[in-house]
Design an enzyme around this catalytic site. Sequence first.
Site, PDB file in Angstrom:
ATOM      1  N   ASP A  96       4.688  21.649 -17.438  1.00  0.00           N
ATOM      2  CA  ASP A  96       3.622  20.647 -17.305  1.00  0.00           C
ATOM      3  C   ASP A  96       3.847  19.846 -16.018  1.00  0.00           C
ATOM      4  O   ASP A  96       4.951  19.338 -15.786  1.00  0.00           O
ATOM      5  CB  ASP A  96       3.713  19.722 -18.536  1.00  0.00           C
ATOM      6  CG  ASP A  96       2.508  18.814 -18.712  1.00  0.00           C
ATOM      7  OD1 ASP A  96       1.437  19.139 -18.172  1.00  0.00           O
ATOM      8  OD2 ASP A  96       2.651  17.781 -19.396  1.00  0.00           O
ATOM      9  N   HIS A  97       2.822  19.726 -15.206  1.00  0.00           N
ATOM     10  CA  HIS A  97       2.887  18.927 -13.963  1.00  0.00           C
ATOM     11  C   HIS A  97       4.058  19.293 -13.051  1.00  0.00           C
ATOM     12  O   HIS A  97       4.793  18.412 -12.585  1.00  0.00           O
ATOM     13  CB  HIS A  97       2.943  17.421 -14.284  1.00  0.00           C
ATOM     14  CG  HIS A  97       1.696  16.914 -14.929  1.00  0.00           C
ATOM     15  ND1 HIS A  97       0.529  16.701 -14.234  1.00  0.00           N
ATOM     16  CD2 HIS A  97       1.422  16.610 -16.213  1.00  0.00           C
ATOM     17  CE1 HIS A  97      -0.403  16.277 -15.064  1.00  0.00           C
ATOM     18  NE2 HIS A  97       0.102  16.222 -16.280  1.00  0.00           N
ATOM     19  N   SER A 271       0.562  11.955 -26.225  1.00  0.00           N
ATOM     20  CA  SER A 271       0.642  10.573 -26.719  1.00  0.00           C
ATOM     21  C   SER A 271       0.349  10.459 -28.222  1.00  0.00           C
ATOM     22  O   SER A 271       1.012   9.687 -28.930  1.00  0.00           O
ATOM     23  CB  SER A 271      -0.318   9.669 -25.942  1.00  0.00           C
ATOM     24  OG  SER A 271       0.065   9.633 -24.586  1.00  0.00           O
TER      25      SER A 271
END
Length: 325
Positions: A96-97, A271
């Site tokens: 991720d990222h 989240s």
Amino acid sequence: MSVDYKSLGLVNTRDLFAKAVKGGYAIPAYNFNNLEQMQAIVQACTETKSPVILQVSAGARKYANQTLLRFLAQGAVEYAKELGGGKNVPIVLHLDHGDTFELCCDCINSGFSSVMIDGSHLPYEENIALTRRVVEYAHARDVSVEGELGVLAGVEDEVSAEHHTYTQPEEVEDFVKRTGVDSLAISIGTSHGAYKFKPGQVPDIRMDILREIERRIPGFPIVMHGSSSVPAELVDQINQYGGKMSDAVGIREDQVRDACTSAVCKVNIDSDGRLAMTAAIRKVMVEKPDEFDPRKYLGPARDALRAVYKHKNLNVLGSAGHAFD
Ligand code: G3H
Ligand code: 13P
Ligand code: ZN
């Protein structure tokens, strides 16, 4: 020594995305940092018969160690097989990222089946050059690549952007053609973290931009980051048991659901899982102040996470039942 993801029983995203775009649903991409999160994700996805992308952020690598996370993902395949009576739901291990070419190569060589190269903060031509380089390396090893155009607001890997820079639809065709990416993350008003908007001021996500992107690259797999809905009942439970998260607000779930019926075929959620675990742990801490066995609070946290992700697969992303399409 390099590790081939196929030997671990992992898959890349190519077939999963093709089926998801055609079927009008999205594959869940859930972040994980530890054993309990991995267990909850695999349980939720096996019970709902959903394919799943297990994703690893820079923060996760720092916290848990990249090699250990890869072993957990390898274990996830075996665990899913055990839970699924001998047949596992498809599992992707995704970076991720990713922010550098070297990091993407490192992950590819250590068993990841998919990487994101996030050049969205760079000038357009630099984003293209970096993404293209990663694609060449990844595709030679049958690993899929996600690129990004446009910047999301919110906190991501300790970097915070106050305002969105929406994806410009007129750039997408050129970007996907020149980079060769397998999927494209876009910025249409979603954002990272639990404090996405001010309470009472939740804007609609920009479906008009999404539609224009789809018109320009029909059927091309689109990714939506920052898609947690920050459920009020979880925030309430956290606050009821001593937390202080009064202004936490997320994306409306019905809007995520709408996006998933289009070319959005990967939805990133972290989240909401963090909230579910925190709410469960706070409850145990308050109700059983004499408890000191980590299993007695991590167990309920794991159950709460599983419940949230089952709900996402069944009622928001629509991925339930599509594991063996
Ligand atoms: O993109 C953000 C994800 O929620 C990962 O966050 O870097 O704190 O693990 P993290
Ligand atoms: P949320 O913070 O909305 O869960 O988004 C997570 C994400 O986009 C990870 O890449
Ligand atoms: Zn993200």
